[in-house]
Design a protein around this motif. Structure first.
Motif, PDB file in Angstrom:
ATOM      1  N   TRP A 191      60.327  58.370  35.085  1.00  0.00           N
ATOM      2  CA  TRP A 191      60.490  59.765  35.417  1.00  0.00           C
ATOM      3  C   TRP A 191      61.906  59.823  35.853  1.00  0.00           C
ATOM      4  O   TRP A 191      62.498  60.810  35.104  1.00  0.00           O
ATOM      5  N   GLN A 230      51.857  63.805  34.984  1.00  0.00           N
ATOM      6  CA  GLN A 230      52.588  63.532  36.442  1.00  0.00           C
ATOM      7  C   GLN A 230      51.261  63.734  37.467  1.00  0.00           C
ATOM      8  O   GLN A 230      51.418  63.413  38.607  1.00  0.00           O
ATOM      9  N   GLN A 254      47.772  59.976  35.721  1.00  0.00           N
ATOM     10  CA  GLN A 254      48.574  58.543  35.846  1.00  0.00           C
ATOM     11  C   GLN A 254      47.676  57.430  36.259  1.00  0.00           C
ATOM     12  O   GLN A 254      48.165  56.359  35.882  1.00  0.00           O
TER      13      GLN A 254
END
Length: 318
Positions: free
Chosen positions: A203, A232, A237
């Motif tokens: 990120w 996110q 994830q």
């Protein structure tokens, strides 16, 4: 001599990023972009592709209308991730019109471009493979005239992102994937779902990438906001990238097609696609036991030089 590419896309956010990587590379000539159903309905794909070309000041690249439906499968899209319009739901009131499209249809355009450049064209397929399946039906010798085929699609460990063990591009048209993997005998490279997950972008790098003070970076930041927010989320994830970062799936296939020295780990194995299974329809099958008796083996990509890949992404938005 520049590397000649045809890009077959269903332009969502990662397709957009892949197109921009190809257009930014001085060693690449994009001969055409063919559009398919997939991430979003075909009309949106066409509009999105032209928007990307406008952002890159490259509306000279010919864009072709392809298949709006899979061969047999039910229609599928990925609006929950890419947005209902496929490009983050940030419309451009000054977007190019569809009058800029070429009159020729995608499959025929592929055939004609390759016939004009035999043995020189690399086809990069980052959408459901419907256009490619139609092309080989129209011209059975078409694959033999390609320099290489790079595919983003399929899975290597039955890890699904659309069904329990099916990757989106293959599940969206399993028959087309089956035709392509069994009838395209040119050098074939596959960037699978699991591979892209395990090479996802941290990120902090994504923030650096989108912070560049350019119009291209501002465009990418706008269109990717929705998908990055989705990526996110804790649930996403866990299911997809193992907590590592952002997965720009299609961009990996484009990058290695431009420069195959990015590949640091791969293997060659015969592959096909399951069409009948209740739970496994659309799953890519790797024939390690060689029961299929196929002489053609695909290169299954496992790892790439992530630092070189990152630099290609940075260059694409400069």
């Amino acid at each position: 001599m520049k590397k000649k590419l045809i890009l077959d896309v269903d332009t969502g956010v990662d397709d957009a990023q892949g197109i921009m990587v190809a257009l930014a590379d001085p060693g690449v000539e994009v001969l055409g972009i063919t559009c398919s159903h997939g991430n979003t309905p075909l009309e949106n794909v066409l509009k999105n592709t032209l928007r990307v070309l406008k952002a890159c000041n490259r509306l000279d690249i010919p864009v072709y209308r392809g298949c709006k439906l899979p061969i047999l499968a039910d229609k599928l899209n990925a609006g929950d991730y890419h947005g209902k319009d496929g490009l983050g739901e940030v419309p451009d009131p000054d977007a190019p019109g569809l009058d800029l499209l070429q009159k020729k249809k995608a499959a025929q355009a592929m055939i004609d471009i390759v016939n004009e450049n035999p043995g020189e064209v690399t086809l990069v397929a980052v959408a459901p493979l419907t256009n490619l399946a139609v092309a080989v039906q129209l011209a059975p010798n078409f694959p033999s005239k390609l320099k290489a085929l790079y595919i983003m699609g399929g899975n290597i460990e039955s890890r699904g992102n659309t069904t329990s063990c099916g990757e989106f591009n293959f599940v969206a048209d399993p028959e087309a994937a089956h035709i392509v993997l069994n009838r395209y005998t040119c050098p074939t490279y596959i960037a699978s779902w699991e591979f892209t997950c395990r090479n996802s972008l941290p990120w902090d790098f994504c923030n650096k990438l989108l912070a560049q003070k350019t119009e291209k970076a501002a465009f990418m930041k706008r269109i990717s906001k929705l998908s990055m927010t989705k990526a996110q989320s804790q649930e996403y994830q866990k299911e997809t990238t193992e907590g590592n970062g952002f997965n720009s799936c299609d961009t990996y296939a484009v990058a290695v097609a431009i420069n195959d020295s990015l590949i640091t780990k791969s293997e060659q194995v015969a592959v096909t696609v399951e069409l009948q299974g209740k739970y496994t329809r659309g799953m890519m099958v790797l024939d390690y036991m060689e029961l299929l008796k196929k002489t053609h083996k695909a290169v299954i990509i496992h790892k790439i030089d992530l630092e070189k890949f990152k630099q290609m992404l940075i260059n694409s938005l400069m």
